[in-house]
Structure formats: structure tokens, C-alpha cells
Design a protein around this motif. Structure first.
Motif, short mmCIF file in Angstrom:
data_model
loop_
_atom_site.label_atom_id
_atom_site.label_comp_id
_atom_site.label_asym_id
_atom_site.label_seq_id
_atom_site.Cartn_x
_atom_site.Cartn_y
_atom_site.Cartn_z
N HIS A 1 0.75 -1.25 -0.17
CA HIS A 1 -0.08 -0.21 0.07
C HIS A 1 0.95 1.35 -0.03
O HIS A 1 2.21 1.17 0.44
N PRO A 2 0.42 2.17 -0.47
CA PRO A 2 1.25 3.36 -0.76
C PRO A 2 1.91 4.23 0.68
O PRO A 2 2.98 4.86 0.76
N GLY A 3 1.26 3.72 1.81
CA GLY A 3 1.92 4.06 3.18
C GLY A 3 3.04 3.35 3.61
O GLY A 3 3.93 3.68 4.43
N ALA A 4 3.64 2.15 2.89
CA ALA A 4 4.71 1.34 3.24
C ALA A 4 5.82 2.04 2.31
O ALA A 4 5.77 2.28 1.24
N GLU A 5 6.96 2.03 3.41
CA GLU A 5 8.10 2.50 2.32
C GLU A 5 8.81 1.56 1.70
O GLU A 5 8.56 0.26 2.02
N THR A 6 9.28 1.88 0.59
CA THR A 6 9.81 0.79 -0.46
C THR A 6 11.08 -0.05 0.05
O THR A 6 10.93 -0.98 -0.02
N SER A 7 11.65 0.70 0.93
CA SER A 7 12.94 0.05 1.76
C SER A 7 12.32 -1.14 2.68
O SER A 7 12.79 -2.30 2.64
N GLN A 8 11.08 -0.78 3.42
CA GLN A 8 10.39 -1.73 4.14
C GLN A 8 9.90 -2.87 3.25
O GLN A 8 9.99 -4.09 3.70
N ILE A 9 9.41 -2.69 2.11
CA ILE A 9 8.66 -3.75 1.26
C ILE A 9 10.05 -4.56 0.80
O ILE A 9 9.55 -5.70 0.88
N ILE A 10 10.78 -4.19 0.54
CA ILE A 10 12.13 -4.67 -0.06
C ILE A 10 12.73 -5.69 1.12
O ILE A 10 12.94 -6.88 0.87
N GLU A 11 12.79 -5.11 2.29
CA GLU A 11 13.22 -6.08 3.43
C GLU A 11 12.26 -7.26 3.66
O GLU A 11 12.66 -8.23 3.96
N VAL B 1 4.62 -18.29 -6.42
CA VAL B 1 3.25 -17.92 -6.06
C VAL B 1 3.02 -16.87 -5.01
O VAL B 1 2.41 -15.98 -5.31
N VAL B 2 3.66 -16.74 -4.01
CA VAL B 2 3.62 -16.05 -2.85
C VAL B 2 4.02 -14.58 -3.30
O VAL B 2 3.51 -13.79 -3.07
N THR B 3 5.02 -14.53 -3.83
CA THR B 3 5.77 -13.22 -3.96
C THR B 3 5.70 -12.45 -5.39
O THR B 3 6.16 -11.44 -5.38
N GLN B 4 4.83 -13.09 -6.23
CA GLN B 4 4.51 -12.49 -7.43
C GLN B 4 3.70 -11.02 -7.16
O GLN B 4 4.39 -10.05 -7.90
N PRO B 5 3.05 -10.75 -6.50
CA PRO B 5 2.31 -9.44 -6.18
C PRO B 5 3.41 -8.49 -5.27
O PRO B 5 3.30 -7.21 -5.98
N VAL B 6 4.42 -8.85 -4.69
CA VAL B 6 5.24 -8.25 -4.31
C VAL B 6 6.26 -7.62 -5.47
O VAL B 6 6.40 -6.36 -5.46
N ARG B 7 6.64 -8.76 -6.15
CA ARG B 7 7.35 -8.09 -7.47
C ARG B 7 6.65 -7.14 -8.38
O ARG B 7 7.22 -6.14 -8.89
N ASP B 8 5.63 -7.46 -8.71
CA ASP B 8 4.77 -6.60 -9.59
C ASP B 8 4.59 -5.23 -8.90
O ASP B 8 4.77 -4.26 -9.59
N TYR B 9 4.39 -5.16 -7.60
CA TYR B 9 4.10 -3.73 -6.88
C TYR B 9 5.41 -3.18 -6.83
O TYR B 9 5.25 -1.71 -6.95
N LEU B 10 6.54 -3.82 -6.68
CA LEU B 10 7.60 -3.00 -6.59
C LEU B 10 8.12 -2.43 -7.98
O LEU B 10 9.09 -1.54 -8.06
N GLY C 1 6.16 -0.97 -9.81
CA GLY C 1 5.43 0.27 -10.15
C GLY C 1 6.16 1.33 -9.29
O GLY C 1 5.29 2.44 -9.41
N ARG C 2 6.79 0.95 -8.29
CA ARG C 2 7.07 2.08 -7.46
C ARG C 2 8.52 2.85 -8.17
O ARG C 2 9.34 2.23 -8.36
N SER C 3 8.44 4.38 -8.02
CA SER C 3 9.47 4.81 -8.58
C SER C 3 10.75 5.10 -7.76
O SER C 3 11.74 5.06 -8.56
N ASP C 4 10.76 4.59 -6.83
CA ASP C 4 12.09 4.69 -5.86
C ASP C 4 12.52 3.16 -5.85
O ASP C 4 13.67 3.06 -4.98
N THR C 5 12.16 2.09 -6.22
CA THR C 5 12.64 0.80 -5.94
C THR C 5 14.29 0.56 -6.40
O THR C 5 14.78 0.27 -5.57
N ILE C 6 14.60 1.12 -7.61
CA ILE C 6 15.92 1.14 -8.12
C ILE C 6 16.96 1.54 -7.01
O ILE C 6 17.89 1.06 -6.73
N ARG C 7 16.46 2.78 -6.70
CA ARG C 7 17.24 3.78 -5.85
C ARG C 7 17.36 3.03 -4.41
O ARG C 7 18.47 2.99 -3.86
N CYS C 8 16.12 2.24 -3.65
CA CYS C 8 16.41 1.56 -2.49
C CYS C 8 17.16 0.38 -2.64
O CYS C 8 17.82 0.05 -1.79
N ILE C 9 17.22 -0.12 -3.68
CA ILE C 9 17.99 -1.44 -3.92
C ILE C 9 19.39 -0.99 -4.01
O ILE C 9 20.37 -1.71 -3.45
#
Length: 149
Positions: free
Chosen positions: A54-64, A85-94, A96-104
Motif C-alpha cells: 500500500h502507498p503508506g509502506a516505505e519501499t525499503s520496508q517492502i524490500i526488507e 506464487v506468494v511473491t508475485q504480487p510483491v514483485r509486481d508492486y515493486l 511500479g514504485r518509482s524509488d525501487t531501484i534507488r532503494c535497492i
């Protein structure tokens, strides 16, 4: 199995402290002959989507949490079936986030705040490119712009 299914998200966020519970769930799943795998995958996906994606979660938290999910699922299911099966939604969501590459990149390179990715890179004894050894396919001279195949 039912009790642990309700705690899946907590097992991930508390990993590696939750490792005994993860192993217990893994044994229970093995004893049931994969009877609960589909239900487990469904519950886990729903927990991740509701509590993390969800938009309230920080990208770094999602990656962790994503990294911990991978570790937990590898412990529970070495075949990797649940992981896909379980992680597909997380991969798809990440994606779409503009700061995913920067966080990685930050996680890979920031010694103070890098977290799991930085530690994984260090643990693999990665050498800087300057220290890399040439193999038989490398050429002695650096490439030039007039290179022809």
C-alpha cells in the motif's frame, strides 16, 4: 498449520528470530503431504497485499519484507513453488514504485543503512572489479570503438 497460517506475516517480519516456528510449519506441511500448500499460498499472498503493498509502506520496508519472505520460503519449501506464487504480487508492486531501484542500490552499497542486501553482498566475498582476475576469454587490451566482430 491453521495457527501458524494466521501468523505468516509476523513470521516473516520477525525472521530470523521466528526460525523455530518456520521450521515447525515446514514439518507440519510435510506431514500433511502438501495438502495445505494452496491455502497457505493464498493466505500468505493476502497477508502481504493487505499489510505491505500500500502507498503508506516505505519501499525499503517492502524490500526488507520481500527478502525475509524469500528466506522463509526457502526454508519451508526448497522446491521454490511457494516462492513463485506468494511473491508475485510483491514483485509486481515493486516494479511500479518509482524509488525501487534507488532503494535497492542503496541497500547494496550503504554500509551504515544497507541492511540485508549489503550484508549478503559482503558475505559472498565479492571482490571489486579492480581486483577481479582475468580469465582466458578476457583480452589483454581494453576494447576500442573500432571493434569489429
Amino acid at each position: 498449520v491453521h495457527v501458524r497460517m494466521k501468523e505468516l506475516f509476523d513470521l516473516v517480519t520477525e525472521y530470523p528470530d521466528s526460525l523455530p516456528a518456520v521450521r515447525e510449519l515446514s514439518v507440519a506441511l510435510d506431514r500433511t503431504g502438501r495438502l495445505w500448500y494452496q491455502t497457505l499460498a493464498h493466505e500468505w499472498r493476502n497477508a502481504l497485499m493487505a499489510r505491505l503493498l500500500h502507498p503508506g509502506a516505505e519501499t525499503s520496508q517492502i524490500i526488507e519484507v520481500y527478502i525475509n519472505t524469500i528466506k522463509v520460503l526457502r526454508e519451508m519449501d526448497p522446491s521454490g513453488e511457494l516462492l513463485q506464487v506468494v511473491t508475485q504480487p510483491v514483485r509486481d508492486y515493486l516494479k511500479g514504485r518509482s524509488d525501487t531501484i534507488r532503494c535497492i542500490i542503496t541497500s547494496l552499497t550503504d554500509e551504515e543503512n544497507g541492511g540485508d542486501l549489503y550484508e549478503e553482498l559482503r558475505r559472498q566475498d565479492a571482490k571489486p572489479l579492480e581486483e577481479a582476475q582475468l580469465d582466458e576469454e578476457d583480452e589483454e587490451e581494453p576494447p576500442t570503438f573500432d571493434w569489429e566482430p
